[in-house]
Scaffold this motif. Sequence first.
Motif, PDB file in Angstrom:
ATOM      1  N   ASN A 182       0.818  -1.214   0.000  1.00 49.42           N
ATOM      2  CA  ASN A 182       0.000   0.000   0.000  1.00 49.42           C
ATOM      3  C   ASN A 182       0.855   1.269   0.000  1.00 49.42           C
ATOM      4  O   ASN A 182       0.596   2.223   0.736  1.00 49.42           O
ATOM      5  CB  ASN A 182      -0.947   0.021   1.202  1.00 49.42           C
ATOM      6  CG  ASN A 182      -1.980  -1.081   1.142  1.00 49.42           C
ATOM      7  OD1 ASN A 182      -2.367  -1.529   0.071  1.00 49.42           O
ATOM      8  ND2 ASN A 182      -2.413  -1.551   2.297  1.00 49.42           N
ATOM      9  N   THR A 183       1.872   1.285  -0.868  1.00 50.26           N
ATOM     10  CA  THR A 183       2.723   2.469  -0.962  1.00 50.26           C
ATOM     11  C   THR A 183       2.656   3.124  -2.339  1.00 50.26           C
ATOM     12  O   THR A 183       3.255   4.169  -2.543  1.00 50.26           O
ATOM     13  CB  THR A 183       4.192   2.128  -0.667  1.00 50.26           C
ATOM     14  OG1 THR A 183       4.667   1.168  -1.626  1.00 50.26           O
ATOM     15  CG2 THR A 183       4.349   1.578   0.738  1.00 50.26           C
ATOM     16  N   TRP A 184       1.949   2.529  -3.288  1.00 59.26           N
ATOM     17  CA  TRP A 184       1.832   3.122  -4.618  1.00 59.26           C
ATOM     18  C   TRP A 184       0.602   2.601  -5.321  1.00 59.26           C
ATOM     19  O   TRP A 184       0.049   1.564  -4.956  1.00 59.26           O
ATOM     20  CB  TRP A 184       3.085   2.842  -5.457  1.00 59.26           C
ATOM     21  CG  TRP A 184       3.364   1.388  -5.645  1.00 59.26           C
ATOM     22  CD1 TRP A 184       4.168   0.587  -4.898  1.00 59.26           C
ATOM     23  CD2 TRP A 184       2.799   0.528  -6.638  1.00 59.26           C
ATOM     24  NE1 TRP A 184       4.143  -0.701  -5.353  1.00 59.26           N
ATOM     25  CE2 TRP A 184       3.311  -0.772  -6.425  1.00 59.26           C
ATOM     26  CE3 TRP A 184       1.916   0.727  -7.692  1.00 59.26           C
ATOM     27  CZ2 TRP A 184       2.950  -1.851  -7.235  1.00 59.26           C
ATOM     28  CZ3 TRP A 184       1.566  -0.357  -8.490  1.00 59.26           C
ATOM     29  CH2 TRP A 184       2.089  -1.626  -8.255  1.00 59.26           C
ATOM     30  N   GLU A 185       0.156   3.345  -6.338  1.00 60.27           N
ATOM     31  CA  GLU A 185      -0.958   2.942  -7.189  1.00 60.27           C
ATOM     32  C   GLU A 185      -0.609   3.274  -8.637  1.00 60.27           C
ATOM     33  O   GLU A 185       0.186   4.182  -8.901  1.00 60.27           O
ATOM     34  CB  GLU A 185      -2.244   3.661  -6.794  1.00 60.27           C
ATOM     35  CG  GLU A 185      -2.776   3.258  -5.432  1.00 60.27           C
ATOM     36  CD  GLU A 185      -4.065   3.969  -5.063  1.00 60.27           C
ATOM     37  OE1 GLU A 185      -4.811   3.425  -4.214  1.00 60.27           O
ATOM     38  OE2 GLU A 185      -4.334   5.062  -5.608  1.00 60.27           O
ATOM     39  N   ALA A 186      -1.211   2.526  -9.565  1.00 59.17           N
ATOM     40  CA  ALA A 186      -0.957   2.752 -10.990  1.00 59.17           C
ATOM     41  C   ALA A 186      -2.276   2.746 -11.751  1.00 59.17           C
ATOM     42  O   ALA A 186      -3.227   2.058 -11.382  1.00 59.17           O
ATOM     43  CB  ALA A 186      -0.021   1.684 -11.559  1.00 59.17           C
ATOM     44  N   GLY A 187      -2.313   3.530 -12.823  1.00 58.74           N
ATOM     45  CA  GLY A 187      -3.499   3.607 -13.665  1.00 58.74           C
ATOM     46  C   GLY A 187      -3.103   3.602 -15.130  1.00 58.74           C
ATOM     47  O   GLY A 187      -1.956   3.898 -15.486  1.00 58.74           O
ATOM     48  N   PRO A 188      -4.025   3.255 -16.033  1.00 57.79           N
ATOM     49  CA  PRO A 188      -3.700   3.159 -17.456  1.00 57.79           C
ATOM     50  C   PRO A 188      -3.424   4.525 -18.086  1.00 57.79           C
ATOM     51  O   PRO A 188      -3.996   5.542 -17.691  1.00 57.79           O
ATOM     52  CB  PRO A 188      -4.964   2.538 -18.056  1.00 57.79           C
ATOM     53  CG  PRO A 188      -6.064   2.983 -17.127  1.00 57.79           C
ATOM     54  CD  PRO A 188      -5.453   2.972 -15.762  1.00 57.79           C
ATOM     55  N   TYR A 189      -2.530   4.513 -19.073  1.00 51.20           N
ATOM     56  CA  TYR A 189      -2.318   5.692 -19.911  1.00 51.20           C
ATOM     57  C   TYR A 189      -3.421   5.683 -20.962  1.00 51.20           C
ATOM     58  O   TYR A 189      -3.618   4.688 -21.660  1.00 51.20           O
ATOM     59  CB  TYR A 189      -0.940   5.628 -20.575  1.00 51.20           C
ATOM     60  CG  TYR A 189      -0.659   6.773 -21.516  1.00 51.20           C
ATOM     61  CD1 TYR A 189      -0.172   7.987 -21.026  1.00 51.20           C
ATOM     62  CD2 TYR A 189      -0.895   6.660 -22.888  1.00 51.20           C
ATOM     63  CE1 TYR A 189       0.075   9.049 -21.883  1.00 51.20           C
ATOM     64  CE2 TYR A 189      -0.648   7.713 -23.749  1.00 51.20           C
ATOM     65  CZ  TYR A 189      -0.160   8.907 -23.238  1.00 51.20           C
ATOM     66  OH  TYR A 189       0.078   9.957 -24.088  1.00 51.20           O
ATOM     67  N   LEU A 190      -4.151   6.782 -21.070  1.00 46.47           N
ATOM     68  CA  LEU A 190      -5.341   6.819 -21.923  1.00 46.47           C
ATOM     69  C   LEU A 190      -4.980   7.265 -23.338  1.00 46.47           C
ATOM     70  O   LEU A 190      -4.758   8.450 -23.594  1.00 46.47           O
ATOM     71  CB  LEU A 190      -6.394   7.753 -21.312  1.00 46.47           C
ATOM     72  CG  LEU A 190      -6.789   7.403 -19.866  1.00 46.47           C
ATOM     73  CD1 LEU A 190      -7.843   8.365 -19.358  1.00 46.47           C
ATOM     74  CD2 LEU A 190      -7.265   5.955 -19.755  1.00 46.47           C
ATOM     75  N   ASP A 191      -4.933   6.281 -24.257  1.00 45.88           N
ATOM     76  CA  ASP A 191      -4.531   6.549 -25.635  1.00 45.88           C
ATOM     77  C   ASP A 191      -5.746   6.580 -26.567  1.00 45.88           C
ATOM     78  O   ASP A 191      -6.880   6.782 -26.136  1.00 45.88           O
ATOM     79  CB  ASP A 191      -3.487   5.528 -26.089  1.00 45.88           C
ATOM     80  CG  ASP A 191      -4.034   4.096 -26.122  1.00 45.88           C
ATOM     81  OD1 ASP A 191      -5.250   3.900 -25.848  1.00 45.88           O
ATOM     82  OD2 ASP A 191      -3.266   3.164 -26.433  1.00 45.88           O
ATOM     83  N   ASP A 192      -5.518   6.354 -27.865  1.00 44.41           N
ATOM     84  CA  ASP A 192      -6.595   6.419 -28.853  1.00 44.41           C
ATOM     85  C   ASP A 192      -7.688   5.389 -28.603  1.00 44.41           C
ATOM     86  O   ASP A 192      -8.854   5.624 -28.923  1.00 44.41           O
ATOM     87  CB  ASP A 192      -6.037   6.212 -30.266  1.00 44.41           C
ATOM     88  CG  ASP A 192      -5.300   7.443 -30.776  1.00 44.41           C
ATOM     89  OD1 ASP A 192      -5.465   8.517 -30.189  1.00 44.41           O
ATOM     90  OD2 ASP A 192      -4.551   7.311 -31.769  1.00 44.41           O
ATOM     91  N   VAL A 193      -7.323   4.227 -28.054  1.00 44.60           N
ATOM     92  CA  VAL A 193      -8.331   3.198 -27.782  1.00 44.60           C
ATOM     93  C   VAL A 193      -9.344   3.728 -26.770  1.00 44.60           C
ATOM     94  O   VAL A 193     -10.565   3.600 -26.950  1.00 44.60           O
ATOM     95  CB  VAL A 193      -7.677   1.895 -27.282  1.00 44.60           C
ATOM     96  CG1 VAL A 193      -8.746   0.886 -26.857  1.00 44.60           C
ATOM     97  CG2 VAL A 193      -6.783   1.288 -28.356  1.00 44.60           C
TER      98      VAL A 193
END
Length: 412
Positions: A388-399
Amino acid sequence: MSPISRPSRAVLGASVAALTMVVATACGPDNSDPANGAQTTAPTVAATGTDKPGAAPIKLPTLDEVKKWKPEDWENWAKTNVITPAVKGYWDLQKILKAKPSKPGPGKQPTGQPTAAPTAQPTAAPTSAAPAQPTTQAPAQPPADGGNDPKPALVQEKPVPHPFAKNFNVNGKLFFMDGNDEYVCSGTVISDPANPGKSNLVWTASHCLHGGKGGKSHTNIVFAPGFNSNGALSGGKQATLAQAEPFGEWGATAGIVSPTWAGEADPENGGPWSQYDFGIIRVANPDGSNKSLEETVGGSVPVWFNAPRDQITAVSSYGYPAGKPFDGMELEHCDAPKPVRTSLDASRPAMLTIGCNGTGGDSGGGWFAMKDGKQVLVSDTSIGGFDNTWEAGPYLDDVAAKALDYISKKTK
């Protein structure tokens, strides 16, 4: 992240060279590795699929195929992954309080050599703004370092003070059922390009809407904007449903999940599918009127697609974490410096990663950055660290941009 079904959030642990990723997501099927060249034409997905009992199996698209999809292909995809209207009145306060965060499973170790992690100043609180225009970029070659940076510095989540300032009401809790189990995620009211000023669209994670490879869409999906904005449920206090949900429960009437998530995702483990873990639902006013969600809460957040990474100088993530030490009642936020990269497949856009001590329940919550002096959405919480020291999310591209274009233009 928020308490949701099996895939509430992904977890990642730090290693000597990179992050050990574990994802909590849910979505559908995919049958091939899109590492090499794509077909010259986009496939048409049959209008039958796993969400329809007794339906014949369908050929699931590869990422390269999805990148070439036309509007009719998105329409056919939506027909195979139907989000059924929520049952009005299903979610009472007792169910809401019992809904739990999902438990993430083990993930995979990213590859590649890390680079130095940049720093920047945190952003301010999100505000309503006009829709941002996508800035399409030419596809880049996979980075030599595998798309991974060193682990970011920890940022502690902080609760939004009660009562919420008006601009915070774009954030809310998302409730859903996976089979007979009840879960919760987070979501954000986003701007609708086809209906400026009158959006009924909510951005979240695909794993908050769908059960992953071989699975089906979740049911009884509702969004409660500005949940507990007045602090009625804070500190163990008792309250009514109306006090906890000042804007009511907006039931999903339609939606779209990431084909890559739905085609590949193991709901118990992290993987390359996490790099496309986004979803969008359309909701309806609980009072039956035509007044939009955006008009009701007083704003929406535009989405910034293909945002140049060097222009995302800071990120503020929002959500309702429910795993200890949080209880799911507070809208929490991490104001982090410039996000670093985390990748499970270097051929796909690396995820945005920040230091944050969020827990299950944050999933699907919006990530805000600044563009031209206005707040915009650049990602959503998908996975996080075991510690519980980091979080990640998607890079929002053309899709992701095409998914929004489809659901924005869809009228029914």
